[in-house]
Design a protein around this motif. Structure first.
Motif, PDB file in Angstrom:
ATOM      1  N   PRO A  79      -3.924  22.320  -3.594  1.00 24.40           N
ATOM      2  CA  PRO A  79      -5.125  23.037  -4.037  1.00 24.40           C
ATOM      3  C   PRO A  79      -6.296  22.126  -4.408  1.00 24.40           C
ATOM      4  CG  PRO A  79      -3.595  22.861  -5.850  1.00 24.40           C
ATOM      5  CD  PRO A  79      -2.973  22.135  -4.703  1.00 24.40           C
ATOM      6  N   ALA A  80      -6.516  21.048  -3.674  1.00 23.82           N
ATOM      7  CA  ALA A  80      -7.650  20.166  -3.962  1.00 23.82           C
ATOM      8  C   ALA A  80      -8.922  20.800  -3.384  1.00 23.82           C
ATOM      9  CB  ALA A  80      -7.407  18.779  -3.370  1.00 23.82           C
ATOM     10  N   LEU A  81      -9.440  21.802  -4.095  1.00 27.61           N
ATOM     11  CA  LEU A  81     -10.549  22.605  -3.596  1.00 27.61           C
ATOM     12  C   LEU A  81     -11.664  22.662  -4.618  1.00 27.61           C
ATOM     13  CD1 LEU A  81      -8.333  25.643  -2.493  1.00 27.61           C
ATOM     14  CD2 LEU A  81      -9.161  23.829  -0.988  1.00 27.61           C
ATOM     15  N   THR A  82     -12.846  23.042  -4.140  1.00 29.24           N
ATOM     16  CA  THR A  82     -13.928  23.374  -5.057  1.00 29.24           C
ATOM     17  C   THR A  82     -13.677  24.771  -5.617  1.00 29.24           C
ATOM     18  OG1 THR A  82     -15.298  24.372  -3.331  1.00 29.24           O
ATOM     19  CG2 THR A  82     -15.501  21.980  -3.664  1.00 29.24           C
ATOM     20  N   ARG A  83     -14.458  25.157  -6.625  1.00 29.23           N
ATOM     21  CA  ARG A  83     -14.269  26.484  -7.229  1.00 29.23           C
ATOM     22  C   ARG A  83     -14.542  27.593  -6.208  1.00 29.23           C
ATOM     23  NH1 ARG A  83     -16.964  26.725 -13.147  1.00 29.23           N
ATOM     24  NH2 ARG A  83     -15.440  28.405 -13.401  1.00 29.23           N
ATOM     25  N   SER A  84     -15.577  27.437  -5.393  1.00 32.31           N
ATOM     26  CA  SER A  84     -15.884  28.472  -4.403  1.00 32.31           C
ATOM     27  C   SER A  84     -14.794  28.546  -3.334  1.00 32.31           C
ATOM     28  CB  SER A  84     -17.244  28.201  -3.748  1.00 32.31           C
ATOM     29  OG  SER A  84     -17.250  26.941  -3.090  1.00 32.31           O
ATOM     30  N   GLU A  85     -14.261  27.393  -2.931  1.00 33.98           N
ATOM     31  CA  GLU A  85     -13.180  27.379  -1.945  1.00 33.98           C
ATOM     32  C   GLU A  85     -11.910  28.007  -2.524  1.00 33.98           C
ATOM     33  OE1 GLU A  85     -14.368  23.336   0.589  1.00 33.98           O
ATOM     34  OE2 GLU A  85     -13.081  23.212  -1.185  1.00 33.98           O
ATOM     35  N   PHE A  86     -11.677  27.791  -3.816  1.00 32.50           N
ATOM     36  CA  PHE A  86     -10.508  28.375  -4.470  1.00 32.50           C
ATOM     37  C   PHE A  86     -10.610  29.903  -4.472  1.00 32.50           C
ATOM     38  CE2 PHE A  86      -8.195  29.534  -8.450  1.00 32.50           C
ATOM     39  CZ  PHE A  86      -6.931  29.120  -8.050  1.00 32.50           C
ATOM     40  N   VAL A  87     -11.808  30.428  -4.758  1.00 33.98           N
ATOM     41  CA  VAL A  87     -12.025  31.878  -4.729  1.00 33.98           C
ATOM     42  C   VAL A  87     -11.797  32.418  -3.318  1.00 33.98           C
ATOM     43  CG1 VAL A  87     -13.778  33.685  -4.952  1.00 33.98           C
ATOM     44  CG2 VAL A  87     -13.578  31.908  -6.712  1.00 33.98           C
ATOM     45  N   LEU A  89      -9.937  31.127  -0.972  1.00 28.84           N
ATOM     46  CA  LEU A  89      -8.517  31.036  -0.633  1.00 28.84           C
ATOM     47  C   LEU A  89      -7.717  32.167  -1.279  1.00 28.84           C
ATOM     48  CD1 LEU A  89      -6.195  29.478   0.705  1.00 28.84           C
ATOM     49  CD2 LEU A  89      -6.045  28.081  -1.363  1.00 28.84           C
ATOM     50  N   LEU A  90      -7.973  32.436  -2.564  1.00 31.30           N
ATOM     51  CA  LEU A  90      -7.262  33.515  -3.234  1.00 31.30           C
ATOM     52  C   LEU A  90      -7.547  34.858  -2.562  1.00 31.30           C
ATOM     53  CD1 LEU A  90      -7.604  32.720  -7.054  1.00 31.30           C
ATOM     54  CD2 LEU A  90      -5.602  32.428  -5.607  1.00 31.30           C
ATOM     55  N   ALA A  91      -8.804  35.108  -2.252  1.00 26.54           N
ATOM     56  CA  ALA A  91      -9.165  36.378  -1.617  1.00 26.54           C
ATOM     57  C   ALA A  91      -8.469  36.525  -0.268  1.00 26.54           C
ATOM     58  CB  ALA A  91     -10.682  36.470  -1.454  1.00 26.54           C
ATOM     59  N   ALA A  92      -8.442  35.439   0.510  1.00 24.65           N
ATOM     60  CA  ALA A  92      -7.815  35.504   1.828  1.00 24.65           C
ATOM     61  C   ALA A  92      -6.304  35.696   1.715  1.00 24.65           C
ATOM     62  CB  ALA A  92      -8.137  34.236   2.623  1.00 24.65           C
ATOM     63  N   ARG A  93      -5.642  34.951   0.825  1.00 20.89           N
ATOM     64  CA  ARG A  93      -4.189  35.015   0.725  1.00 20.89           C
ATOM     65  C   ARG A  93      -3.697  36.318   0.093  1.00 20.89           C
ATOM     66  NH1 ARG A  93      -1.721  29.944   1.027  1.00 20.89           N
ATOM     67  NH2 ARG A  93       0.233  31.116   0.892  1.00 20.89           N
ATOM     68  N   PHE A  94      -4.532  36.905  -0.764  1.00 20.95           N
ATOM     69  CA  PHE A  94      -4.162  38.191  -1.359  1.00 20.95           C
ATOM     70  C   PHE A  94      -4.631  39.378  -0.516  1.00 20.95           C
ATOM     71  CE2 PHE A  94      -3.767  36.029  -5.626  1.00 20.95           C
ATOM     72  CZ  PHE A  94      -2.425  36.342  -5.801  1.00 20.95           C
ATOM     73  N   GLY A  95      -5.329  39.116   0.585  1.00 16.27           N
ATOM     74  CA  GLY A  95      -5.792  40.188   1.461  1.00 16.27           C
ATOM     75  C   GLY A  95      -6.895  41.022   0.871  1.00 16.27           C
ATOM     76  N   LEU A  96      -7.808  40.387   0.122  1.00 16.47           N
ATOM     77  CA  LEU A  96      -8.902  41.108  -0.513  1.00 16.47           C
ATOM     78  C   LEU A  96     -10.118  41.149   0.420  1.00 16.47           C
ATOM     79  CD1 LEU A  96      -8.563  39.656  -4.128  1.00 16.47           C
ATOM     80  CD2 LEU A  96      -7.430  41.655  -3.119  1.00 16.47           C
ATOM     81  N   ARG A 102     -16.609  35.877  -1.936  1.00 12.37           N
ATOM     82  CA  ARG A 102     -17.904  35.278  -2.247  1.00 12.37           C
ATOM     83  C   ARG A 102     -18.255  35.354  -3.732  1.00 12.37           C
ATOM     84  NH1 ARG A 102     -19.381  38.593   2.199  1.00 12.37           N
ATOM     85  NH2 ARG A 102     -20.461  39.975   0.731  1.00 12.37           N
ATOM     86  N   SER A 103     -17.571  36.196  -4.492  1.00 11.74           N
ATOM     87  CA  SER A 103     -17.940  36.432  -5.884  1.00 11.74           C
ATOM     88  C   SER A 103     -16.698  36.419  -6.769  1.00 11.74           C
ATOM     89  CB  SER A 103     -18.657  37.786  -6.010  1.00 11.74           C
ATOM     90  OG  SER A 103     -18.729  38.202  -7.360  1.00 11.74           O
TER      91      SER A 103
END
Length: 352
Positions: A79-87, A89-96, A102-103
């Motif tokens: 998880p060596a990501l920026t805060r926006s990249e982390f958001v 990634l979570l949205a994509a992996r959780f299917g949101l 973006r927010s």
């Protein structure tokens, strides 16, 4: 390359983190149970700490593999990501939705809605963040907030954070004291001791379809113990390279000379010898407690065996005869226990 030569179905010491090759020691079994509890029922954050190569990722995968279908687990490996990249990634992996990627506000809103739906079906969600020592402090704070989503005092996401010891040091800094306060379970992936290392090597060979005594000599295993310092990743590196060397030299089982040569080639130094107490503990629980990962009786067969081990572990009498090969240092107590354990032959050779 060498599988057929050593009677193996596959390579037993690949660096991939496969739970099938997991040889659980007592401390590692405790870690897996704590991780399971953290993913399924435990409130707060579960922290797993261990040196590089200590098997953290393998233990995490073992715990995930044991979870019931009602637990949805998202495992972030790097998880060596920026805060926006982390958001994102979570949205994509959780299917949101795209808006959630973006927010952070939209992400939290949709996560709450997803948690509520899953909770109504008796399901839970777990987030596992591996290699977290590389995360910036602001991302650790975002992870804390995810663990803090608690409508009606019921946590919707279980959070497990794993990293090297410097992560634990960082949590003692002022900026992360709130994160540390949320940690309710802390566990450690410790290196294997000498007996556990021997059982680990034998167990992986057995899982690959082989027999330990036909692959490595006991002297070779003792050298692996000393040079790996009990870190599973180093054990795998040394053992795999030694099997390649044994195959090239047409040597079966692989001896200590090849293992020493391999350790020299890849610049892995032996661990320093430890002092031996004046009185050696030769109780059955001390000798066999570490072999839980292999099917075996839990005690010596007779009192005579205990006496034999005690006599063998006694310091050798002075002699003018030179040794042809120093298989261990006189004060390497745990290595001596492996060689003088009357049960080790059965463990290493496998079923007859």
């Amino acid at each position: 390359m060498y599988e057929q030569f050593f009677g193996l179905r596959e390579r037993p010491f690949d660096l991939t983190s496969s739970p099938r090759y997991l040889a659980l020691t007592e401390s590692h079994r405790e870690v897996v149970l704590n991780l399971e509890r953290g993913m399924g029922t435990q409130k707060g954050i579960t922290l797993l700490v261990g040196e590089a190569g200590s098997g953290k990722s393998t233990l995490i995968r073992a715990a995930i593999a044991r979870l019931p279908a009602s637990v949805h687990c998202l495992h972030l490996h790097n998880p060596a990501l920026t805060r926006s990249e982390f958001v994102e990634l979570l949205a994509a992996r959780f299917g949101l939705s795209e808006a959630a990627s973006r927010s952070r506000t939209a992400l939290l809103f949709e996560l709450q809605r997803m948690f509520f739906t899953r909770r109504s079906r008796g399901e839970t969600t777990a987030l596992v963040v591996d290699e977290a020592q590389s995360l910036p402090s602001e991302l650790l704070e975002d992870i804390r907030l995810l663990a803090n989503i608690e409508p009606n005092s019921e946590p919707r996401m279980r959070v497990i954070v794993a990293g090297q010891p410097e992560l634990a040091d960082r949590l003692n800094t002022a900026g992360l004291h709130q994160f540390k306060q949320r940690v309710t379970v802390r566990c450690e992936a410790r290196p294997l001791d000498a007996k556990e290392t021997a059982a680990y090597v034998a167990g992986r060979i057995r899982a690959a379809g082989g027999t330990g005594g036909q692959v490595f000599t006991r002297e070779a295993v003792a050298v692996i113990c000393k040079h790996s310092r009990g870190f599973p990743r180093l054990i795998n590196v040394i053992a795999d390279n030694a099997l390649v060397g044994g195959f090239a030299a047409d040597q079966r089982p692989v001896g200590s000379d090849i293992v020493r040569e391999i350790c020299g080639d890849i610049d892995i130094q032996a661990a320093p010898a430890s002092p031996v107490p004046a009185t050696a503990d030769v109780s059955s629980s001390h000798l066999f407690g570490a072999f839980a990962a292999t099917p075996a009786p839990s005690s010596l067969s007779s009192q005579e065996d205990v006496g034999t081990v005690a006599q063998a572990m006694a310091p050798p009498a002075p002699s003018d005869t030179p040794k042809t090969e120093a298989l261990w240092q006189p004060d390497d107590r745990e290595i001596q226990e492996i060689f003088f354990n009357t049960y080790f032959e059965k463990v290493w050779s496998g079923p007859q």
